[in-house]
Design an enzyme around this catalytic site. Sequence first.
Site, PDB file in Angstrom:
ATOM      1  N   TRP A   1       0.711  -1.141   0.065  1.00  0.00           N
ATOM      2  CA  TRP A   1      -0.091   0.006   0.144  1.00  0.00           C
ATOM      3  C   TRP A   1       0.919   1.208   0.009  1.00  0.00           C
ATOM      4  O   TRP A   1       0.301   2.365  -0.184  1.00  0.00           O
ATOM      5  CB  TRP A   1      -0.876   0.131   1.197  1.00  0.00           C
ATOM      6  CG  TRP A   1      -0.339   0.321   2.442  1.00  0.00           C
ATOM      7  CD1 TRP A   1       0.918  -0.421   2.902  1.00  0.00           C
ATOM      8  CD2 TRP A   1      -0.629   1.057   3.567  1.00  0.00           C
ATOM      9  NE1 TRP A   1       1.237   0.133   4.218  1.00  0.00           N
ATOM     10  CE2 TRP A   1       0.341   0.985   4.604  1.00  0.00           C
ATOM     11  CE3 TRP A   1      -1.765   2.000   3.656  1.00  0.00           C
ATOM     12  CZ2 TRP A   1       0.172   1.771   5.785  1.00  0.00           C
ATOM     13  CZ3 TRP A   1      -1.884   2.671   4.899  1.00  0.00           C
ATOM     14  CH2 TRP A   1      -1.039   2.506   5.818  1.00  0.00           C
ATOM     15  N   ASP A   2       2.210   0.990   0.244  1.00  0.00           N
ATOM     16  CA  ASP A   2       3.272   2.413   0.245  1.00  0.00           C
ATOM     17  C   ASP A   2       2.947   3.033  -1.076  1.00  0.00           C
ATOM     18  O   ASP A   2       3.117   4.245  -1.033  1.00  0.00           O
ATOM     19  CB  ASP A   2       4.655   1.694   0.315  1.00  0.00           C
ATOM     20  CG  ASP A   2       4.789   0.749   1.752  1.00  0.00           C
ATOM     21  OD1 ASP A   2       3.948   0.176   1.979  1.00  0.00           O
ATOM     22  OD2 ASP A   2       6.178   0.868   2.128  1.00  0.00           O
TER      23      ASP A   2
ATOM     24  N   GLU B   1       0.834  -2.618  12.494  1.00  0.00           N
ATOM     25  CA  GLU B   1       1.139  -4.113  12.646  1.00  0.00           C
ATOM     26  C   GLU B   1       1.364  -4.796  13.956  1.00  0.00           C
ATOM     27  O   GLU B   1       1.775  -6.000  13.875  1.00  0.00           O
ATOM     28  CB  GLU B   1       1.984  -4.623  11.348  1.00  0.00           C
ATOM     29  CG  GLU B   1       1.482  -4.141  10.171  1.00  0.00           C
ATOM     30  CD  GLU B   1       2.532  -4.021   9.031  1.00  0.00           C
ATOM     31  OE1 GLU B   1       3.705  -3.936   9.406  1.00  0.00           O
ATOM     32  OE2 GLU B   1       2.148  -4.207   7.817  1.00  0.00           O
TER      33      GLU B   1
ATOM     34  N   LYS C   1       2.801   0.384  16.026  1.00  0.00           N
ATOM     35  CA  LYS C   1       3.866   0.737  15.202  1.00  0.00           C
ATOM     36  C   LYS C   1       3.732   1.841  14.360  1.00  0.00           C
ATOM     37  O   LYS C   1       4.983   2.366  13.904  1.00  0.00           O
ATOM     38  CB  LYS C   1       3.732  -0.544  14.490  1.00  0.00           C
ATOM     39  CG  LYS C   1       4.974  -0.852  13.391  1.00  0.00           C
ATOM     40  CD  LYS C   1       4.901  -2.359  12.848  1.00  0.00           C
ATOM     41  CE  LYS C   1       5.932  -2.501  11.667  1.00  0.00           C
ATOM     42  NZ  LYS C   1       5.499  -3.637  11.051  1.00  0.00           N
ATOM     43  N   GLN C   2       2.539   2.071  13.914  1.00  0.00           N
ATOM     44  CA  GLN C   2       2.608   3.349  13.010  1.00  0.00           C
ATOM     45  C   GLN C   2       1.231   4.076  13.158  1.00  0.00           C
ATOM     46  O   GLN C   2       0.196   3.397  13.648  1.00  0.00           O
ATOM     47  CB  GLN C   2       2.839   3.079  11.744  1.00  0.00           C
ATOM     48  CG  GLN C   2       1.949   2.181  10.953  1.00  0.00           C
ATOM     49  CD  GLN C   2       2.648   1.297   9.781  1.00  0.00           C
ATOM     50  OE1 GLN C   2       3.298   0.440  10.084  1.00  0.00           O
ATOM     51  NE2 GLN C   2       2.411   1.848   8.444  1.00  0.00           N
TER      52      GLN C   2
HETATM   53  O1  IFM Z   1       3.508  -1.513   4.085  1.00  0.00           O
HETATM   54  C1  IFM Z   1       4.519  -1.314   4.982  1.00  0.00           C
HETATM   55  C2  IFM Z   1       3.871  -1.771   6.425  1.00  0.00           C
HETATM   56  O2  IFM Z   1       2.779  -0.726   6.598  1.00  0.00           O
HETATM   57  C3  IFM Z   1       4.812  -1.745   7.354  1.00  0.00           C
HETATM   58  N1  IFM Z   1       5.992  -2.646   7.440  1.00  0.00           N
HETATM   59  C4  IFM Z   1       6.477  -2.527   6.045  1.00  0.00           C
HETATM   60  C5  IFM Z   1       5.719  -2.414   4.853  1.00  0.00           C
HETATM   61  C6  IFM Z   1       6.668  -2.209   3.442  1.00  0.00           C
HETATM   62  O3  IFM Z   1       7.031  -0.912   3.622  1.00  0.00           O
END
Ligand code: IFM
Length: 701
Positions: free
Chosen positions: A328-329, A470, A581-582
């Site tokens: 999704w990046d 995640e 994590k984010q």
């Molecule tokens: O897509 C990301 C995810 O949100 C977090 N782990 C790494 C992936 C790839 O950059």
Amino acid sequence: MTDPWKIVEDTFDSRRQHHKETIFTAGNGFFCTRGAFEEGYPGDRRGAFAHGVFDAVPISISELANVPDWLPFTVLLDGERFSLDSGRVRRFERILDLRTGLLTRRVEWVSPRGRAATVEFERFASMADEHVALIRCRVTPAFRGTVEFRAALNGNMDNEGLAHWRWVAQGRKGDTVFLRNHTRHSGIEFASAMRMVVAQGRGRASGFWDVENSPTMVVKMTASPGRILEVDKFVGLATSRDGADPVALAVRHVNSVRDWASAFRANSEAWAREWDRTDVVIEGDDEAQLSVRFSLFQMLIAAPRHDDDVNIGAKTLSGFGYRGHSFWDTEIFMLPLFIYTAPHIAKNLLNYRFQRLSGARAKARANGCEGAQFPWESADTGEEVTPTWVPHYADRNKLARVWTGDIEIHVSADVAYATYLYWRMTGDDDWLIKQGAELLLDTAKFWASRAEWNARRGRYEYNDVIGPDENHEHVNNNVYINRMAQWNLKLAIEILQWLKAHAPVAAARLSKALDLNPRRLKRWRQVVAGLHCKAAASGLIEQFDGYFKLKDVDLATMEPRTKPVLEVVGFEGANKIQVIKQPDVLMLQYLLQDEFTDKQVRVNYEYYNARTDHTYGSSLGPAIQAVMACRAGRIDEAREHFIRAASADLLDVRGNAKDGIHAASAAGVWLAVVFGFAGLRVNAASTLTGAVAQAPGGPDW
Ligand code: IFM
């Protein structure tokens, strides 16, 4: 003083060589080459990757193959091989000029037997002709004797031990040498062709060594103190994805190079056009300026300009990380940059998804769903390529289960979001009618079929999922997923209405192909109305069912720390605490900005900011955190988050920049500047008429 266009390194530290190989990546949107030295260095991670050149690999199914190496260029001073691991380095300097993509290296070196010389290399991947790359080697000897230049093409490349290439053929056509290889499983051909030209000094002898899989050209010259000797290596690169006869293509491209100066001029002009569209000028902060330009540079060399069948990997084309897979990046972090500055590139990237609808449909079917479920990790075919097991972070001899490919389902809504944003910003109706609408409708179909009715609570739910954060796996009703799915469904209903009014033939075609009958559309409306998206009276949104009941840990008590919280407490431990994590709720507020008041943003920012693993969590986080900090009026914190994003690769914050550029973070730097500090607000997320956003069953924030 920092030159805001130049990345400069003035000492070579072999312990940092892999990190620096990533930083000094050169490329042009067709291929990229890590910044390994032309002459090699023990333990280097030489790597070049071309879009779409995938080959099979166990467990992860498919990976970008490290293509045959076009760099090899060795120099011998009176028979002694120039190499930074021998002799004495008196001075070292390496510079990447972001304005033109020119990478230069200047080394004052004394050989073990005392031959002194200044050896300089320049290289660039032409932005004017993406099938062309050039190296110039200049030697200024301080001795009398000979200098020998050897330039080669090397097909003996692997992906850290895994061989993808078979030798097919090599040879010489006039002054041009070629090498032809093909991948072992996918059967993609890769052709390289080279010419060697003496630019200064006179060649005493020249030759061709027909070494299998490493054809080499040699020029030997007489050296005398202070007399510059200069040899150019022109290279042409092509694959069977570009035409039926890649050798002929590579040869044609390399033969079209007249000389270094004209090729460099054309390259610089092409780069000037790129920067005209993309540059961001920051006054009064040269460090910030340089890091923004570096990030943009990395995006520009990874962006496919002439190919709409490829995507940008999470590590661009700059390293082995994530095997070249896309996430999704692309849609959420990179596409906005291209939508606003280079819509033709955005369109190419969206077409990649459109062309992989059949893979997404197969994934949905395999999960007992309908419509299009895009894979969490995507490569060439569009099937799911996330590995199910990877080596455990704590013990590489053990395996850890990866669940993202099974249940991190939000990517389908992310693709829909980018599709809509592209159309909304460009007004490209033709594309929407032919491609975009199908993406929007078929992802909606997936969401409707994946929703579960909870009779006890009288609502629709998405259970057993992973949201953007995640750290928490197998959760129910992640609010990002619920709300984005709801948004996707509402949008699809509106798009169908729009199509009926503006493109009735397409509306009829899609209604038939996707079986959009009244019963199905009724279900879509029911799911929209019955999805669970609620906030507390204070405006605080619970990330998923039961999140607030998890243990609330003060992150400060874990300091000092050099690894992610996930690794400190383990997978199970992470599921039991609130540390994320984010951005997750904040990610939602970032995307659907019109739906949230400043107060609601502030409340959620304060809560989740304190519970996010900013430094060692996901590299995707800090840029979005910076935007949201700006919206929450926390400018000092916004700057801290911005610096974290901007230094992710330059300062190797997480210690893994050796695996490649953190693409989402790099693109996120632009988002932070434009949507955060500059405060640009575009009401892109609200739907066509706004009517759907206000329809009954909307979220209750
Ligand atoms: O897509 C990301 C995810 O949100 C977090 N782990 C790494 C992936 C790839 O950059």
